[in-house]
Design an enzyme around this catalytic site. Structure first.
Site, PDB file in Angstrom:
ATOM      1  N   SER A 125       0.837  -1.200   0.000  1.00  5.81           N
ATOM      2  CA  SER A 125       0.000   0.000   0.000  1.00  5.81           C
ATOM      3  C   SER A 125       0.869   1.245   0.000  1.00  5.81           C
ATOM      4  O   SER A 125       1.977   1.245   0.553  1.00  5.81           O
ATOM      5  CB  SER A 125      -0.870  -0.022   1.258  1.00  5.81           C
ATOM      6  OG  SER A 125      -1.442   1.243   1.492  1.00  5.81           O
ATOM      7  N   TYR A 149      -1.295  -1.019  10.862  1.00 10.57           N
ATOM      8  CA  TYR A 149      -1.565  -1.532   9.516  1.00 10.57           C
ATOM      9  C   TYR A 149      -0.381  -1.253   8.596  1.00 10.57           C
ATOM     10  O   TYR A 149       0.131  -2.138   7.901  1.00 10.57           O
ATOM     11  CB  TYR A 149      -2.850  -0.890   8.956  1.00 10.57           C
ATOM     12  CG  TYR A 149      -3.023  -1.090   7.479  1.00 10.57           C
ATOM     13  CD1 TYR A 149      -3.349  -2.341   6.966  1.00 10.57           C
ATOM     14  CD2 TYR A 149      -2.834  -0.035   6.582  1.00 10.57           C
ATOM     15  CE1 TYR A 149      -3.481  -2.530   5.592  1.00 10.57           C
ATOM     16  CE2 TYR A 149      -2.965  -0.217   5.219  1.00 10.57           C
ATOM     17  CZ  TYR A 149      -3.287  -1.468   4.732  1.00 10.57           C
ATOM     18  OH  TYR A 149      -3.403  -1.650   3.382  1.00 10.57           O
ATOM     19  N   LYS A 153       2.478  -3.785   6.533  1.00 10.82           N
ATOM     20  CA  LYS A 153       2.816  -3.776   5.093  1.00 10.82           C
ATOM     21  C   LYS A 153       4.321  -3.609   4.908  1.00 10.82           C
ATOM     22  O   LYS A 153       4.926  -4.253   4.043  1.00 10.82           O
ATOM     23  CB  LYS A 153       2.033  -2.670   4.371  1.00 10.82           C
ATOM     24  CG  LYS A 153       0.543  -2.953   4.282  1.00 10.82           C
ATOM     25  CD  LYS A 153       0.257  -4.215   3.466  1.00 10.82           C
ATOM     26  CE  LYS A 153      -1.161  -4.698   3.574  1.00 10.82           C
ATOM     27  NZ  LYS A 153      -1.401  -6.007   2.933  1.00 10.82           N
TER      28      LYS A 153
HETATM   29  C1  UD1 Z   1      -7.048   4.947   3.384  1.00 12.20           C
HETATM   30  C2  UD1 Z   1      -6.003   4.395   4.282  1.00 12.20           C
HETATM   31  C3  UD1 Z   1      -4.940   3.720   3.437  1.00 12.20           C
HETATM   32  C4  UD1 Z   1      -5.571   2.629   2.602  1.00 12.20           C
HETATM   33  C5  UD1 Z   1      -6.676   3.249   1.742  1.00 12.20           C
HETATM   34  C6  UD1 Z   1      -7.442   2.157   1.027  1.00 12.20           C
HETATM   35  C7  UD1 Z   1      -6.088   5.882   6.210  1.00 12.20           C
HETATM   36  C8  UD1 Z   1      -5.370   6.946   6.991  1.00 12.20           C
HETATM   37  N1  UD1 Z   1      -5.475   5.448   5.093  1.00 12.20           N
HETATM   38  O1  UD1 Z   1      -6.453   5.950   2.559  1.00 12.20           O
HETATM   39  O2  UD1 Z   1      -3.941   3.181   4.266  1.00 12.20           O
HETATM   40  O3  UD1 Z   1      -4.598   2.047   1.772  1.00 12.20           O
HETATM   41  O4  UD1 Z   1      -7.608   3.930   2.574  1.00 12.20           O
HETATM   42  O5  UD1 Z   1      -8.273   2.691   0.063  1.00 12.20           O
HETATM   43  O6  UD1 Z   1      -7.165   5.444   6.566  1.00 12.20           O
HETATM   44  N2  UD1 Z   1     -12.534  11.624   3.273  1.00 12.20           N
HETATM   45  C9  UD1 Z   1     -13.518  12.525   3.631  1.00 12.20           C
HETATM   46  N3  UD1 Z   1     -14.654  12.048   4.210  1.00 12.20           N
HETATM   47  C10 UD1 Z   1     -14.855  10.714   4.465  1.00 12.20           C
HETATM   48  C11 UD1 Z   1     -13.835   9.797   4.097  1.00 12.20           C
HETATM   49  C12 UD1 Z   1     -12.683  10.303   3.517  1.00 12.20           C
HETATM   50  O7  UD1 Z   1     -13.378  13.745   3.425  1.00 12.20           O
HETATM   51  O8  UD1 Z   1     -15.911  10.350   5.009  1.00 12.20           O
HETATM   52  C13 UD1 Z   1     -11.311  12.154   2.627  1.00 12.20           C
HETATM   53  C14 UD1 Z   1     -10.030  11.872   3.375  1.00 12.20           C
HETATM   54  O9  UD1 Z   1      -9.755  12.893   4.297  1.00 12.20           O
HETATM   55  C15 UD1 Z   1      -9.012  11.802   2.226  1.00 12.20           C
HETATM   56  C16 UD1 Z   1      -9.823  11.222   1.051  1.00 12.20           C
HETATM   57  O10 UD1 Z   1     -11.194  11.473   1.390  1.00 12.20           O
HETATM   58  O11 UD1 Z   1      -8.572  13.098   1.874  1.00 12.20           O
HETATM   59  C17 UD1 Z   1      -9.631   9.741   0.844  1.00 12.20           C
HETATM   60  O12 UD1 Z   1      -9.876   9.064   2.070  1.00 12.20           O
HETATM   61  P1  UD1 Z   1     -10.002   7.455   2.143  1.00 12.20           P
HETATM   62  O13 UD1 Z   1     -10.888   6.968   1.071  1.00 12.20           O
HETATM   63  O14 UD1 Z   1     -10.342   7.105   3.542  1.00 12.20           O
HETATM   64  O15 UD1 Z   1      -8.535   6.945   1.760  1.00 12.20           O
HETATM   65  P2  UD1 Z   1      -7.119   7.336   2.417  1.00 12.20           P
HETATM   66  O16 UD1 Z   1      -7.264   7.956   3.731  1.00 12.20           O
HETATM   67  O17 UD1 Z   1      -6.353   8.068   1.375  1.00 12.20           O
END
Ligand code: UD1
Length: 334
Positions: A125, A149, A153
């Site tokens: 990842s 996590y 990895k």
């Molecule tokens: C997360 C994991 C990462 C994993 C990936 C799998 C964390 C810190 N990281 O990445 O290790 O490999 O998922 O897909 O959890 N967001 C919102 N509102 C929400 C959910 C997310 O604004 O309800 C934003 C987050 O702040 C971020 C973006 O959307 O900027 C993507 O978030 P998310 O889909 O959770 O992925 P990651 O955090 O990048």
């Protein structure tokens, strides 16, 4: 044709990779404990592919079950997905994560070694890069962990790096996989409230959840919201086909990012999903989420040079396929 063992092959990325491997002409055996996969996934895979699906219900923590697979099948290579993947949960249950993700990998490697099978693709990842200002990230960027996590990895990668030249290892560092299969018959299907952006937006679009919280609009990004490298799960699946093919054909190892190289903000995704489902999606700006970084995008050139991998599907394709899957499921459940 070569026979591939897919651990975790009934899960989200595993099931899409199953179809890509079958389409590429591989014989595939799925090994999955169904802890995070629906029981009807194999029959769906059968409906899509038109061929019987070989599934073994088993656990990578059970050495006997693993050994039995290698006894029963002449396996040429393994694609190892079976692992736990929720960052937040890993903070609550670090030992479970280390046990499953690191212990499970060790069991698998021992079983493979015992059977003389030494070709493995490992699901890693972009989380191994930690929080960095270097964007897009090249593969030689130092690794660092910000959660148990992420630790598992990095540990997995390091264990694989200790193996001798009898082995060929493909380490694939995924960025943010989203979307669903073009058939709309398989996709991501979290049973709890989703942590990840696209599954959450999907539930706002279906009306199951009321409103998306956008975690922060004061990042140093064009619109202030977090930027990620979203990659269509079918592109990601093709990356696995290229990886295992390369291991089987060349016998040499590789470590590559699987991303598009392009960043999209949270608001870009909200807009694209809104267009896909033809709705204005309800969201509010909320505080930043702990542990989130501003930007995370892949430098995709190494995967192209070493594997010929290139993501071809757009953010619009990702959102349309997700919506086709999610809305279809909803219609069927009514
Ligand atoms: C997360 C994991 C990462 C994993 C990936 C799998 C964390 C810190 N990281 O990445 O290790 O490999 O998922 O897909 O959890 N967001 C919102 N509102 C929400 C959910 C997310 O604004 O309800 C934003 C987050 O702040 C971020 C973006 O959307 O900027 C993507 O978030 P998310 O889909 O959770 O992925 P990651 O955090 O990048």
């Amino acid at each position: 044709m070569a026979k591939i063992l897919l651990t975790g092959g009934a899960g989200y990325i595993g099931s899409h990779t199953y179809l890509a491997l079958v389409e590429a002409g591989f014989e595939v055996v799925i090994f999955d404990n169904f802890s995070n996969a629906k029981p009807d996934v194999p029959s769906r895979l059968q409906d899509i592919s038109g061929d019987a699906v070989h599934v073994i219900q088993g656990d990578v923590l059970n050495r006997d079950e693993l050994a039995a697979v290698f006894d029963a099948h002449q396996i040429d290579g393994v694609v190892h997905f079976a692992a736990k993947k929720a960052v937040g949960e890993s903070v609550e249950k670090p030992l479970e994560y280390i046990h499953t993700n690191v212990g499970g990998l060790l069991n698998l490697l021992s079983a493979m070694d015992g059977a003389g099978v030494r070709r493995i693709v490992f699901s890693s990842s972009a989380t191994v890069y930690g929080d960095t200002d270097v964007q897009p990230i090249p593969e030689d960027h130092p690794r660092t962990y910000t959660s148990p996590y992420a630790y598992t990895k990095i540990a997995g990668e390091q264990i694989l790096e200790q193996l001798n030249d009898d082995w060929a290892v493909g380490i694939l560092r995924y960025f943010n996989p989203v979307g669903a299969h073009q058939s709309a018959m398989i996709g991501e299907d979290p049973s709890d409230i989703p942590n990840n952006l696209v599954p959450y937006i999907a539930k706002v679009a279906t009306g199951d959840l009321e409103q998306l919280a956008v975690f922060g609009d004061d990042y140093d990004t064009p619109d202030g919201t977090g930027v990620r490298d979203y990659i269509h799960v079918e592109d990601l699946a093709n990356g696995h086909v290229l990886s295992i093919k390369s291991l089987l054909e060349t016998g040499s190892s590789h470590t590559v990012n699987l991303g598009t190289g392009e960043g999209s903000s949270v608001l870009d995704v909200v807009r694209a999903y809104g267009e896909a489902c033809d709705q204005d999606l309800n969201y509010k700006i909320a505080p930043r989420r702990d542990g989130d970084v501003a930007v995370l995008t892949a430098r995709p050139t190494k995967a192209k040079e070493e594997l010929g991998f290139e993501a071809t599907r757009s953010l619009a394709d990702m959102c349309r396929s997700s919506w086709a899957w999610v809305s279809g499921q909803r219609r069927n459940s009514k």
